[in-house]
Write a protein that holds these residues in place. Structure first.
Motif, PDB file in Angstrom:
ATOM      1  N   ASP A  84      -3.983   8.663 -10.352  1.00  0.00           N
ATOM      2  CA  ASP A  84      -4.367   7.436  -9.635  1.00  0.00           C
ATOM      3  C   ASP A  84      -4.669   7.725  -8.172  1.00  0.00           C
ATOM      4  O   ASP A  84      -5.622   7.177  -7.598  1.00  0.00           O
ATOM      5  CB  ASP A  84      -3.251   6.399  -9.745  1.00  0.00           C
ATOM      6  CG  ASP A  84      -3.115   5.858 -11.164  1.00  0.00           C
ATOM      7  OD1 ASP A  84      -3.926   6.243 -12.023  1.00  0.00           O
ATOM      8  OD2 ASP A  84      -2.195   5.059 -11.410  1.00  0.00           O
ATOM      9  N   LYS A  85      -3.866   8.595  -7.573  1.00  0.00           N
ATOM     10  CA  LYS A  85      -4.096   8.953  -6.173  1.00  0.00           C
ATOM     11  C   LYS A  85      -5.423   9.696  -6.000  1.00  0.00           C
ATOM     12  O   LYS A  85      -6.124   9.510  -5.004  1.00  0.00           O
ATOM     13  CB  LYS A  85      -2.936   9.813  -5.633  1.00  0.00           C
ATOM     14  CG  LYS A  85      -1.681   9.026  -5.345  1.00  0.00           C
ATOM     15  CD  LYS A  85      -1.933   8.019  -4.248  1.00  0.00           C
ATOM     16  CE  LYS A  85      -0.785   7.108  -3.992  1.00  0.00           C
ATOM     17  NZ  LYS A  85      -1.103   6.059  -3.001  1.00  0.00           N
ATOM     18  N   GLU A  86      -5.760  10.537  -6.970  1.00  0.00           N
ATOM     19  CA  GLU A  86      -7.033  11.258  -6.916  1.00  0.00           C
ATOM     20  C   GLU A  86      -8.197  10.285  -7.005  1.00  0.00           C
ATOM     21  O   GLU A  86      -9.225  10.469  -6.339  1.00  0.00           O
ATOM     22  CB  GLU A  86      -7.093  12.267  -8.069  1.00  0.00           C
ATOM     23  CG  GLU A  86      -8.364  13.104  -8.117  1.00  0.00           C
ATOM     24  CD  GLU A  86      -8.533  14.008  -6.915  1.00  0.00           C
ATOM     25  OE1 GLU A  86      -9.699  14.383  -6.623  1.00  0.00           O
ATOM     26  OE2 GLU A  86      -7.530  14.337  -6.248  1.00  0.00           O
ATOM     27  N   LEU A  87      -8.030   9.230  -7.807  1.00  0.00           N
ATOM     28  CA  LEU A  87      -9.074   8.215  -7.927  1.00  0.00           C
ATOM     29  C   LEU A  87      -9.256   7.477  -6.599  1.00  0.00           C
ATOM     30  O   LEU A  87     -10.387   7.228  -6.167  1.00  0.00           O
ATOM     31  CB  LEU A  87      -8.694   7.230  -9.033  1.00  0.00           C
ATOM     32  CG  LEU A  87      -9.835   6.486  -9.734  1.00  0.00           C
ATOM     33  CD1 LEU A  87     -10.790   7.468 -10.395  1.00  0.00           C
ATOM     34  CD2 LEU A  87      -9.279   5.529 -10.767  1.00  0.00           C
ATOM     35  N   GLU A  88      -8.145   7.137  -5.946  1.00  0.00           N
ATOM     36  CA  GLU A  88      -8.216   6.480  -4.641  1.00  0.00           C
ATOM     37  C   GLU A  88      -8.850   7.405  -3.598  1.00  0.00           C
ATOM     38  O   GLU A  88      -9.604   6.946  -2.728  1.00  0.00           O
ATOM     39  CB  GLU A  88      -6.814   6.065  -4.194  1.00  0.00           C
ATOM     40  CG  GLU A  88      -6.217   4.950  -5.037  1.00  0.00           C
ATOM     41  CD  GLU A  88      -4.767   4.659  -4.682  1.00  0.00           C
ATOM     42  OE1 GLU A  88      -4.247   5.294  -3.724  1.00  0.00           O
ATOM     43  OE2 GLU A  88      -4.147   3.816  -5.340  1.00  0.00           O
ATOM     44  N   LYS A  89      -8.552   8.703  -3.712  1.00  0.00           N
ATOM     45  CA  LYS A  89      -9.135   9.686  -2.793  1.00  0.00           C
ATOM     46  C   LYS A  89     -10.655   9.745  -2.973  1.00  0.00           C
ATOM     47  O   LYS A  89     -11.410   9.824  -1.991  1.00  0.00           O
ATOM     48  CB  LYS A  89      -8.521  11.059  -3.058  1.00  0.00           C
ATOM     49  CG  LYS A  89      -8.972  12.142  -2.092  1.00  0.00           C
ATOM     50  CD  LYS A  89      -8.295  13.462  -2.412  1.00  0.00           C
ATOM     51  CE  LYS A  89      -8.808  14.574  -1.515  1.00  0.00           C
ATOM     52  NZ  LYS A  89      -8.167  15.878  -1.866  1.00  0.00           N
ATOM     53  N   LYS A  90     -11.130   9.688  -4.225  1.00  0.00           N
ATOM     54  CA  LYS A  90     -12.571   9.689  -4.501  1.00  0.00           C
ATOM     55  C   LYS A  90     -13.237   8.447  -3.916  1.00  0.00           C
ATOM     56  O   LYS A  90     -14.344   8.515  -3.389  1.00  0.00           O
ATOM     57  CB  LYS A  90     -12.815   9.739  -6.013  1.00  0.00           C
ATOM     58  CG  LYS A  90     -12.608  11.103  -6.635  1.00  0.00           C
ATOM     59  CD  LYS A  90     -12.953  11.079  -8.108  1.00  0.00           C
ATOM     60  CE  LYS A  90     -12.784  12.445  -8.740  1.00  0.00           C
ATOM     61  NZ  LYS A  90     -13.111  12.428 -10.191  1.00  0.00           N
ATOM     62  N   GLN A  91     -12.538   7.322  -4.011  1.00  0.00           N
ATOM     63  CA  GLN A  91     -13.074   6.070  -3.461  1.00  0.00           C
ATOM     64  C   GLN A  91     -13.225   6.184  -1.940  1.00  0.00           C
ATOM     65  O   GLN A  91     -14.266   5.834  -1.384  1.00  0.00           O
ATOM     66  CB  GLN A  91     -12.170   4.898  -3.808  1.00  0.00           C
ATOM     67  CG  GLN A  91     -12.715   3.553  -3.350  1.00  0.00           C
ATOM     68  CD  GLN A  91     -11.672   2.459  -3.433  1.00  0.00           C
ATOM     69  OE1 GLN A  91     -10.535   2.635  -2.986  1.00  0.00           O
ATOM     70  NE2 GLN A  91     -12.038   1.319  -3.997  1.00  0.00           N
ATOM     71  N   ARG A  92     -12.180   6.680  -1.274  1.00  0.00           N
ATOM     72  CA  ARG A  92     -12.232   6.841   0.189  1.00  0.00           C
ATOM     73  C   ARG A  92     -13.339   7.818   0.590  1.00  0.00           C
ATOM     74  O   ARG A  92     -14.048   7.589   1.570  1.00  0.00           O
ATOM     75  CB  ARG A  92     -10.884   7.338   0.714  1.00  0.00           C
ATOM     76  CG  ARG A  92      -9.786   6.283   0.701  1.00  0.00           C
ATOM     77  CD  ARG A  92      -8.620   6.709   1.558  1.00  0.00           C
ATOM     78  NE  ARG A  92      -8.027   7.954   1.088  1.00  0.00           N
ATOM     79  CZ  ARG A  92      -7.038   8.022   0.185  1.00  0.00           C
ATOM     80  NH1 ARG A  92      -6.558   6.918  -0.360  1.00  0.00           N
ATOM     81  NH2 ARG A  92      -6.559   9.188  -0.185  1.00  0.00           N
ATOM     82  N   LYS A  93     -13.500   8.890  -0.187  1.00  0.00           N
ATOM     83  CA  LYS A  93     -14.532   9.882   0.110  1.00  0.00           C
ATOM     84  C   LYS A  93     -15.922   9.263   0.002  1.00  0.00           C
ATOM     85  O   LYS A  93     -16.798   9.512   0.837  1.00  0.00           O
ATOM     86  CB  LYS A  93     -14.414  11.066  -0.860  1.00  0.00           C
ATOM     87  CG  LYS A  93     -15.380  12.201  -0.559  1.00  0.00           C
ATOM     88  CD  LYS A  93     -15.191  13.358  -1.523  1.00  0.00           C
ATOM     89  CE  LYS A  93     -16.190  14.477  -1.236  1.00  0.00           C
ATOM     90  NZ  LYS A  93     -16.039  15.612  -2.189  1.00  0.00           N
TER      91      LYS A  93
END
Length: 275
Positions: A128-137
């Motif tokens: 889930d954190k990786e998904l949020e990181k992709k969104q921020r990127k």
């Protein structure tokens, strides 16, 4: 631990045999390249189908919102299935590998058992954190490209082009395949298909979810409704603001990079002193 290992191995074998040859069309989708563990994903897909998972809880809606913001509304259902199967497959194999190490020990270690059972939860959280990181990127890339796009828009509109014609020219002439220009092309295609301009621009702002773009679209829609000639000066002003924001962001990233270098430099300095 040995009993748990036997149960896990039997479960994997049953799922592997039952899922063999299934879901191949889903795995051939281009979206599958975004996820890991796809070779074993059919097992997780079958398990989710067998328990009749509905993807309609509050948590599921949160994940779907993240996936839509990253990849768009198109094929969002496919992304949901691929993301969940990738996550579940990683959790299962992490549990099996750690259980294998625990079963090899001569004496039962309850601390290691607790660690083993907690690791799938950590995998769940990290996905889930990786998904949020992709969104921020994605949003960071959009913010980085936006000042240049606004500057182009100002030049074209100031040269006498209509807003829709300037939008079209930017989409056709710019060969970049970054998130911002993908969204620009989607909006252009929607207008070409007959969607009202104001509605297409609002959808563009909704998909990008960046404050600067929301302000930009608000100016455009107001101009479409009122038909005033103040659009170019307002766009110039926003272009200047966006460039200043971009400079500020670059400075912030530079400061963060400097802070991250402090610890390695200290370790190197201590090593030099020891030598």
């Amino acid at each position: 631990m040995k009993v748990l290992l036997i149960f896990e191995v039997i479960l994997i074998l049953v799922l592997y045999i039952a899922s063999k040859g299934k879901y191949q069309e889903l795995l051939k989708e281009p979206e599958s390249k975004e996820y890991s563990m796809m070779s074993f994903a059919p097992m997780s897909m079958l398990l989710l189908d067998r328990i009749n998972y509905r993807y309609n809880s509050k948590y599921d809606k949160k994940i779907q919102k993240l996936l839509v913001s990253i990849y768009g509304e198109r094929n969002s259902g496919t992304h949901m299935k691929l993301f969940y199967s990738s996550k579940l497959t990683s959790m299962i194999f992490t549990l099996v590998i750690l259980t294998l190490f625990g079963a090899a020990a001569e004496e039962p270690d309850y601390t290691f058992l607790a660690f083993t059972l907690s690791m799938p939860l950590l995998i769940f959280y990290l996905y889930d954190k990786e998904l949020e990181k992709k969104q921020r990127k994605k949003y960071d890339i959009i913010r980085a490209d936006f000042p240049d796009m606004v500057s182009k828009m100002v030049l074209l509109v100031n040269a006498g082009m209509t807003l829709s014609r300037a939008w079209e020219k930017i989409c056709i002439d710019t060969k970049k395949d970054t998130p911002l220009y993908k969204e620009l092309r989607i909006t252009y295609q929607q207008i070409q298909a007959g969607k009202p301009e104001a509605e297409a621009y609002e959808d563009f702002a909704r998909r990008c979810r960046v404050k600067e773009i929301t302000k930009f679209i608000t100016l455009i829609i107001q101009n479409l409704k009122k038909g005033s000639g103040d659009l170019v000066p307002l766009l110039k002003l926003q272009a200047d603001e966006c460039w200043e924001l971009r400079k500020g962001r670059a400075k912030q990233l530079g400061d963060e990079a400097s802070e991250k270098l402090i610890l390695p430099l200290m370790i190197m300095f201590i090593g030099i002193l020891i030598i």
